[in-house]
Design a protein around this motif. Structure first.
Motif, PDB file in Angstrom:
ATOM      1  N   SER A   1      -0.944  -2.599  -4.857  1.00 16.42           N
ATOM      2  CA  SER A   1      -1.824  -2.046  -3.660  1.00 16.42           C
ATOM      3  C   SER A   1      -3.467  -2.360  -4.114  1.00 16.42           C
ATOM      4  O   SER A   1      -3.638  -2.436  -5.419  1.00 16.42           O
ATOM      5  CB  SER A   1      -1.537  -0.322  -3.647  1.00 16.42           C
TER       6      SER A   1
ATOM      7  N   GLU B   1      -5.626   0.281  -4.417  1.00 15.16           N
ATOM      8  CA  GLU B   1      -5.468   2.180  -5.186  1.00 15.16           C
ATOM      9  C   GLU B   1      -4.247   1.715  -6.664  1.00 15.16           C
ATOM     10  O   GLU B   1      -2.912   1.503  -6.108  1.00 15.16           O
ATOM     11  CB  GLU B   1      -5.412   3.304  -4.290  1.00 15.16           C
ATOM     12  N   ALA B   2      -4.894   1.443  -8.000  1.00 11.46           N
ATOM     13  CA  ALA B   2      -4.341   1.950  -9.058  1.00 11.46           C
ATOM     14  C   ALA B   2      -3.375   2.603  -8.886  1.00 11.46           C
ATOM     15  O   ALA B   2      -3.787   3.892  -8.400  1.00 11.46           O
ATOM     16  CB  ALA B   2      -5.081   1.596 -10.025  1.00 11.46           C
ATOM     17  N   HIS B   3      -1.683   2.913  -9.178  1.00  9.57           N
ATOM     18  CA  HIS B   3      -0.873   3.522  -9.744  1.00  9.57           C
ATOM     19  C   HIS B   3      -0.548   4.221  -8.231  1.00  9.57           C
ATOM     20  O   HIS B   3      -0.761   5.271  -8.609  1.00  9.57           O
ATOM     21  CB  HIS B   3      -0.720   4.509 -10.492  1.00  9.57           C
ATOM     22  N   SER B   4      -0.556   3.744  -7.323  1.00  6.93           N
ATOM     23  CA  SER B   4      -0.550   4.259  -5.113  1.00  6.93           C
ATOM     24  C   SER B   4       0.533   5.299  -6.289  1.00  6.93           C
ATOM     25  O   SER B   4       1.608   4.464  -5.917  1.00  6.93           O
ATOM     26  CB  SER B   4      -0.626   3.278  -5.019  1.00  6.93           C
ATOM     27  N   ALA B   5       1.062   6.113  -5.428  1.00  2.21           N
ATOM     28  CA  ALA B   5       1.888   6.703  -4.852  1.00  2.21           C
ATOM     29  C   ALA B   5       3.286   6.253  -3.594  1.00  2.21           C
ATOM     30  O   ALA B   5       4.461   6.070  -3.552  1.00  2.21           O
ATOM     31  CB  ALA B   5       2.225   8.593  -4.538  1.00  2.21           C
TER      32      ALA B   5
ATOM     33  N   GLU C   1       3.036   3.461  -3.104  1.00  5.41           N
ATOM     34  CA  GLU C   1       3.938   1.902  -4.611  1.00  5.41           C
ATOM     35  C   GLU C   1       4.983   2.524  -4.775  1.00  5.41           C
ATOM     36  O   GLU C   1       5.883   1.777  -5.138  1.00  5.41           O
ATOM     37  CB  GLU C   1       2.667   1.197  -5.307  1.00  5.41           C
ATOM     38  N   ARG C   2       4.835   3.190  -6.097  1.00  7.46           N
ATOM     39  CA  ARG C   2       6.229   3.821  -6.513  1.00  7.46           C
ATOM     40  C   ARG C   2       7.277   4.071  -5.361  1.00  7.46           C
ATOM     41  O   ARG C   2       8.320   3.785  -5.517  1.00  7.46           O
ATOM     42  CB  ARG C   2       5.812   5.656  -7.152  1.00  7.46           C
TER      43      ARG C   2
ATOM     44  N   ARG D   1       9.173   1.008  -3.907  1.00  8.77           N
ATOM     45  CA  ARG D   1       8.930   0.492  -5.337  1.00  8.77           C
ATOM     46  C   ARG D   1      11.037   0.949  -5.302  1.00  8.77           C
ATOM     47  O   ARG D   1      11.683  -0.043  -5.627  1.00  8.77           O
ATOM     48  CB  ARG D   1       8.330   0.135  -6.656  1.00  8.77           C
TER      49      ARG D   1
ATOM     50  N   ASP E   1       4.398  -7.617 -10.313  1.00  9.16           N
ATOM     51  CA  ASP E   1       3.095  -6.550  -9.824  1.00  9.16           C
ATOM     52  C   ASP E   1       2.539  -8.010  -9.455  1.00  9.16           C
ATOM     53  O   ASP E   1       1.877  -9.432  -8.973  1.00  9.16           O
ATOM     54  CB  ASP E   1       2.539  -6.474 -11.142  1.00  9.16           C
TER      55      ASP E   1
ATOM     56  N   SER F   1      -0.653  -8.541 -10.301  1.00  7.55           N
ATOM     57  CA  SER F   1      -1.602  -8.973 -10.941  1.00  7.55           C
ATOM     58  C   SER F   1      -1.124 -10.438 -11.729  1.00  7.55           C
ATOM     59  O   SER F   1      -1.831 -11.006 -12.412  1.00  7.55           O
ATOM     60  CB  SER F   1      -1.744  -7.849 -12.243  1.00  7.55           C
TER      61      SER F   1
END
Length: 173
Positions: free
Chosen positions: A38, A40-44, A46-47, A50, A62, A64
């Motif tokens: 995403s 945005e790092a640590h996107s809600a 995305e969580r 998952r 990931d 990355s």
């Protein structure tokens, strides 16, 4: 005995036509690995995505991690919550909003071009100026539910897009 035969006949007809319960989406076998990332790092969202992918036994990589060119990629570009005024109290304070949660993401299957997809999820939300703390907690819960629904919708769109892609590959020479 007659009732049993009727039940069996009905179940064979329903399953034969491709009917499945709502929310019961099967990911194609070709989607055994997904690269999820995403903007945005640590996107809600995305969580939430998952978490919703866990029952499908999909290996999640990931974004990355480089390599794996034969993997389906999902890149969440943005998710925004907007409010639109629906009604007012006689005092002029807002009584009701329409919450609009917009999700934009990019989906790319192995050996194909990326698709830019977007959708909205809408909810009505009643505001009470006398219960500000309770309403802020309720808003958090509604937003969490909207993210979960968005993740489920992304999974459904992956299934539909993969099915469409495989059918178009069969048609073209």
């Amino acid at each position: 005995m007659r009732n049993l035969i009727i039940c069996l006949l009905c179940s064979v007809i329903i399953s034969g036509c491709g009917f499945s319960l709502r929310g019961n989406y099967e990911l194609p076998a070709s989607v055994s690995q997904l690269r999820v990332g995403s903007a945005e790092a640590h996107s809600a969202l995305e969580r939430a995505l998952r978490n919703e992918l866990k029952p499908y036994n999909v290996d999640i990589i990931d974004a990355s991690v480089e390599g794996h060119s034969d993997v389906t990629n999902i890149y969440l570009l943005s998710d925004e919550l907007d409010r639109r005024l629906l009604s007012l109290f006689s005092t002029g304070q807002v009584a009701e909003y329409e919450l609009i949660y917009t999700v934009r993401y990019e989906l790319q299957f192995a050996n194909s071009d990326a698709q830019l997809l977007e959708f909205d999820i809408k909810r009505e939300y009643q505001d009470d100026p006398d219960a500000v703390l309770a309403k802020s907690r309720e808003l958090e819960l509604v937003l969490s539910e909207m993210r979960k629904q968005a993740a489920i919708r992304i999974i459904h769109q992956i299934s539909v897009a993969q099915h469409t892609l495989s059918n178009s590959a069969l048609v073209t020479p």
